[in-house]
Enzyme design. Structure first.
Site, short mmCIF file in Angstrom:
data_model
loop_
_atom_site.label_atom_id
_atom_site.label_comp_id
_atom_site.label_asym_id
_atom_site.label_seq_id
_atom_site.Cartn_x
_atom_site.Cartn_y
_atom_site.Cartn_z
N LYS A 1 1.04 -1.19 -0.76
CA LYS A 1 -0.03 0.21 0.20
C LYS A 1 0.78 1.45 0.11
O LYS A 1 0.73 2.75 -0.70
CB LYS A 1 -0.85 -0.22 1.32
CG LYS A 1 -1.78 0.86 0.94
CD LYS A 1 -2.61 0.73 2.40
CE LYS A 1 -3.72 2.40 2.43
NZ LYS A 1 -4.28 2.24 3.45
N ASN B 1 17.51 6.12 -0.82
CA ASN B 1 16.81 6.71 0.57
C ASN B 1 16.04 5.38 1.16
O ASN B 1 15.70 6.44 3.20
CB ASN B 1 16.51 7.29 -0.12
CG ASN B 1 14.68 7.69 1.14
OD1 ASN B 1 15.11 8.57 2.27
ND2 ASN B 1 13.48 7.22 1.42
N TYR C 1 23.41 2.55 13.05
CA TYR C 1 22.60 3.67 12.86
C TYR C 1 24.14 4.96 12.40
O TYR C 1 23.90 4.78 10.71
CB TYR C 1 21.80 4.40 12.23
CG TYR C 1 21.03 4.91 12.09
CD1 TYR C 1 20.21 4.78 11.46
CD2 TYR C 1 20.93 6.73 12.29
CE1 TYR C 1 19.30 5.75 10.15
CE2 TYR C 1 20.65 7.49 11.81
CZ TYR C 1 19.54 7.16 10.60
OH TYR C 1 18.67 7.83 10.00
N LYS D 1 25.96 4.44 8.43
CA LYS D 1 25.43 5.83 7.33
C LYS D 1 27.13 6.30 7.46
O LYS D 1 26.99 7.25 6.49
CB LYS D 1 24.77 6.95 8.62
CG LYS D 1 23.34 6.86 8.63
CD LYS D 1 22.78 6.23 7.45
CE LYS D 1 21.00 6.74 7.21
NZ LYS D 1 20.39 6.51 6.09
P1 NAD Z 1 11.12 6.97 6.52
O1 NAD Z 1 10.49 5.59 7.82
O2 NAD Z 1 9.49 7.42 6.78
O3 NAD Z 1 11.32 6.23 5.55
C1 NAD Z 1 12.56 5.38 5.21
C2 NAD Z 1 11.20 4.10 4.02
O4 NAD Z 1 12.19 3.14 4.10
C3 NAD Z 1 9.11 3.93 5.21
O5 NAD Z 1 8.59 4.11 3.32
C4 NAD Z 1 10.15 2.47 5.07
O6 NAD Z 1 9.14 1.17 4.59
C5 NAD Z 1 11.43 2.01 3.73
N1 NAD Z 1 11.67 1.29 3.65
C6 NAD Z 1 12.50 0.14 4.62
N2 NAD Z 1 13.40 -0.99 4.70
C7 NAD Z 1 13.40 -0.84 3.65
C8 NAD Z 1 13.86 -2.17 2.94
N3 NAD Z 1 14.44 -3.10 3.35
N4 NAD Z 1 13.31 -2.11 1.21
C9 NAD Z 1 12.25 -0.90 0.78
N5 NAD Z 1 12.19 0.17 1.36
C10 NAD Z 1 11.74 0.08 2.91
O7 NAD Z 1 11.75 7.80 7.39
P2 NAD Z 1 12.56 9.35 7.58
O8 NAD Z 1 12.87 9.76 7.97
O9 NAD Z 1 12.07 9.46 5.80
O10 NAD Z 1 13.35 8.22 6.30
C11 NAD Z 1 14.25 7.96 5.00
C12 NAD Z 1 15.94 8.38 4.99
O11 NAD Z 1 16.79 9.56 5.54
C13 NAD Z 1 16.02 7.29 5.47
O12 NAD Z 1 17.58 6.61 5.02
C14 NAD Z 1 16.55 7.69 6.98
O13 NAD Z 1 17.62 7.22 8.03
C15 NAD Z 1 17.23 8.55 6.67
N6 NAD Z 1 17.14 10.09 7.53
C16 NAD Z 1 16.14 10.81 8.01
C17 NAD Z 1 16.79 10.95 9.19
C18 NAD Z 1 15.29 12.14 9.65
O14 NAD Z 1 15.55 13.08 10.44
N7 NAD Z 1 14.02 12.00 9.68
C19 NAD Z 1 17.72 11.86 9.29
C20 NAD Z 1 18.93 11.33 9.27
C21 NAD Z 1 18.78 10.60 7.67
#
Ligand code: NAD
Length: 309
Positions: free
Chosen positions: A54, A102, A167, A171
């Site tokens: 979904k 991402n 993590y 990263k």
């Molecule tokens: P989020 O959880 O909303 O998005 C991550 C997405 O990745 C989710 O929709 C999840 O279903 C998908 N996912 C997880 N494992 C997967 C897999 N094995 N295969 C395919 N899809 C998969 O979180 P976000 O904040 O949007 O994170 C996006 C990226 O940004 C991530 O790499 C996160 O580590 C990085 N990040 C985010 C922040 C923040 O402040 N939000 C900070 C630093 C880094």
């Protein structure tokens, strides 16, 4: 660079983890600007369990119905079937131009209590996932002499963060991967950069206070990602930190350091102690004048200087 509208018409973009959070905003923004987008998302929980088609479907529907754009969903896990996500782009759109690594999960726990499984699961999704997709996309990008890749790092990777050993290791690994790919890809016009964002998403909504979260809209991250992946950009091998409307660059810094006499007797812990201030001095020029290195040093200069001591 002029300030004309940056179009992505006819560009084929893969965004992993695009069913929510940052990835969803990227996918919508690329599609609005004319790109053909593969919206990948496994649709699991924040910890990486379960799956659901979904998440990706909703974003594809929105791209088609709201923006009359072009997109296709993919539900593979980046680290189990990453190559198939690139194949989805090739099968549907005939090429791959832009890859946004991402997708991510969290398994936060203090290091003492962290199991190997919790460590490995996070490394697998972030780092091995990025490897699988990039490795599958690379031959296409190389052959067409064009590619733009973003690895999603994190401030936690650059600086460390309590409870995030898994993590932060993944990263900073993504930064190293990007730096080498930038060097290997440059002559093929494959440009690779890392971003370290902070944004409101399910990753942060339970750890940051509401007044901060309010300022951290994910739509403030997308502009830099699009800029860095546009065909007109020349930027590569760089790390950017961004959040809440701030956009900046991070780089390495080398201290002035101390060159010791090559006489083996000079290499003692006591000699290090005596020269500690010089070794850690960031105010003077380093041995080869490269204060902000972005490639391996040419150590000839160092060896010549040491021989003269
Ligand atoms: P989020 O959880 O909303 O998005 C991550 C997405 O990745 C989710 O929709 C999840 O279903 C998908 N996912 C997880 N494992 C997967 C897999 N094995 N295969 C395919 N899809 C998969 O979180 P976000 O904040 O949007 O994170 C996006 C990226 O940004 C991530 O790499 C996160 O580590 C990085 N990040 C985010 C922040 C923040 O402040 N939000 C900070 C630093 C880094």
């Amino acid at each position: 660079m002029s300030s004309q509208q940056l179009s992505f018409k006819d560009q084929v973009v893969v965004v992993t983890g695009a069913g929510g959070g940052l990835g969803k905003v990227y996918a919508l923004e690329y599609a609005k600007r004319g790109a053909k987008v593969v919206v990948n998302d496994l649709g699991g929980t924040l910890g990486g369990s379960g799956q659901n088609s979904k998440a990706a479907d909703v974003v594809v529907d929105e791209i088609k119905s709201k923006y009359n754009g072009t997109a296709v969903a993919n539900y593979d896990s980046v680290n189990e079937n990453g190559a198939n996500i690139i194949k989805t782009a090739i099968d549907n759109f005939g090429k791959i131009d832009i890859l946004i690594n991402n997708a991510g999960i969290l398994r936060d726990v203090s290091f003492n209590k962290m199991s190997e499984k919790e460590f490995q699961a996070v490394i697998d999704v972030h780092l091995n996932g990025a490897f699988q997709l990039t490795h599958a996309a690379w031959p296409y990008m190389k052959a067409q002499k064009f590619g733009r890749i973003i690895n999603t790092a994190s401030p936690a990777g650059l600086f460390g963060n309590f409870g995030q050993a898994n993590y932060s290791a993944a990263k900073l690994g993504l930064v190293g991967l990007a730096e080498t790919l930038a060097k290997e890809g440059f002559k093929y016009n494959i440009l690779v950069n890392s971003i370290a964002p902070l944004a409101r998403s399910r990753m942060t909504e339970n750890v940051l206070p509401p007044h901060i979260l309010k300022q951290l809209g994910p739509e403030k991250i997308a502009p830099l990602v699009l800029f860095l992946t546009h065909h007109s950009t020349k930027v590569t091998n760089s790390i950017f930190e961004l959040a809440a409307g701030f956009y900046g660059q991070i780089r390495w810094e080398r201290s002035s350091g101390q060159i010791f006499n090559p006489n083996v007797n000079s290499f003692t812990p006591e000699a290090i102690l005596n020269k500690w201030d010089a070794i850690t001095d960031f105010n003077d020029k380093p041995f080869n004048k490269t204060q902000h290195p972005n490639q391996l040093s040419d150590y000839n200069d160092l060896i010549t200087k040491a021989k003269k001591l």
